[in-house]
Design a protein around this motif. Sequence first.
Motif, PDB file in Angstrom:
ATOM      1  N   UNK A 134      35.194  65.521  16.349  1.00 44.72           N
ATOM      2  CA  UNK A 134      35.544  66.617  15.461  1.00 44.72           C
ATOM      3  C   UNK A 134      35.156  66.366  14.009  1.00 44.72           C
ATOM      4  N   UNK A 135      35.016  65.094  13.636  1.00 42.93           N
ATOM      5  CA  UNK A 135      34.726  64.780  12.237  1.00 42.93           C
ATOM      6  C   UNK A 135      33.300  64.238  12.068  1.00 42.93           C
ATOM      7  N   UNK A 139      30.844  60.350  13.396  1.00 46.62           N
ATOM      8  CA  UNK A 139      29.480  60.267  13.918  1.00 46.62           C
ATOM      9  C   UNK A 139      28.556  59.596  12.911  1.00 46.62           C
ATOM     10  N   UNK A 140      28.750  59.905  11.640  1.00 50.76           N
ATOM     11  CA  UNK A 140      27.902  59.320  10.603  1.00 50.76           C
ATOM     12  C   UNK A 140      28.102  57.807  10.521  1.00 50.76           C
ATOM     13  N   UNK A 165      28.841  70.125  16.275  1.00 51.36           N
ATOM     14  CA  UNK A 165      29.512  70.519  15.034  1.00 51.36           C
ATOM     15  C   UNK A 165      29.554  69.374  14.024  1.00 51.36           C
ATOM     16  N   UNK A 166      29.779  68.176  14.501  1.00 52.02           N
ATOM     17  CA  UNK A 166      29.854  67.037  13.592  1.00 52.02           C
ATOM     18  C   UNK A 166      28.471  66.565  13.158  1.00 52.02           C
ATOM     19  N   UNK A 167      27.429  66.940  13.896  1.00 46.32           N
ATOM     20  CA  UNK A 167      26.076  66.467  13.580  1.00 46.32           C
ATOM     21  C   UNK A 167      25.327  67.388  12.624  1.00 46.32           C
TER      22      UNK A 167
END
Length: 214
Positions: A134-135, A139-140, A165-167
């Motif tokens: 979700x955030x 992922x980053x 969505x997070x990407x």
Amino acid sequence: MKLQTINIDGKKGSDIEISDKIFSLKPNENLIQLLIDWQLNHFKSRTAKTKQRGEIKGSTAKIYAQKGTGGARHSSRKAPIFIGGGIAHGPKGAIYKIKKINKKVKKVGLLQLLTQKNKIKSLFVVEDFKKEIKKTKILNEFLIKNNLINSLIISDKNSKLNIIKSARNIPNLKVIDQEGANVYDLLKYKNVIFTTTSIKSLQERLVKWKRLIL
């Protein structure tokens, strides 16, 4: 051959068995350049079209005598130098598009670049994203920790739904479906990241073309 997998937590997963046939082709620069030109040529619609001299309706009669008038020599009013005549160097619509490339050529080019990415250690496999991330921060951080900045993620459909969505706010990162893998994106991004399911699906799809690979 075997490829080491990693997961979103940065831990090493189990090895995945991949057919050597996918990573055994020597890149052909001319073939890859042909595919790049084809893709770039199709990014724009190229619908603008001007009429050439031969497409103008009207008489083809010579407008006046060749000699004796004191003026320049002319043929018909269709010449580009006259108002209402043809356009000399205007856009010609879709006529200059490379309209078709054999499917076999596309697959060979894809295999060649995958071979090269694996050779220079820029191809990675991550375990399927089974839960939604979700955030963007999560992922980053995963990408930074594993030196995967500037990457193309070739994902299966379920994993794509969990990370899309997070990407989308991470620069130099693109997520595509396995069916959409292409030469242009493979060259544009430094790293290529497959999910476990997507690389297996790609292997099943490409290994069918045995005559291309052998």
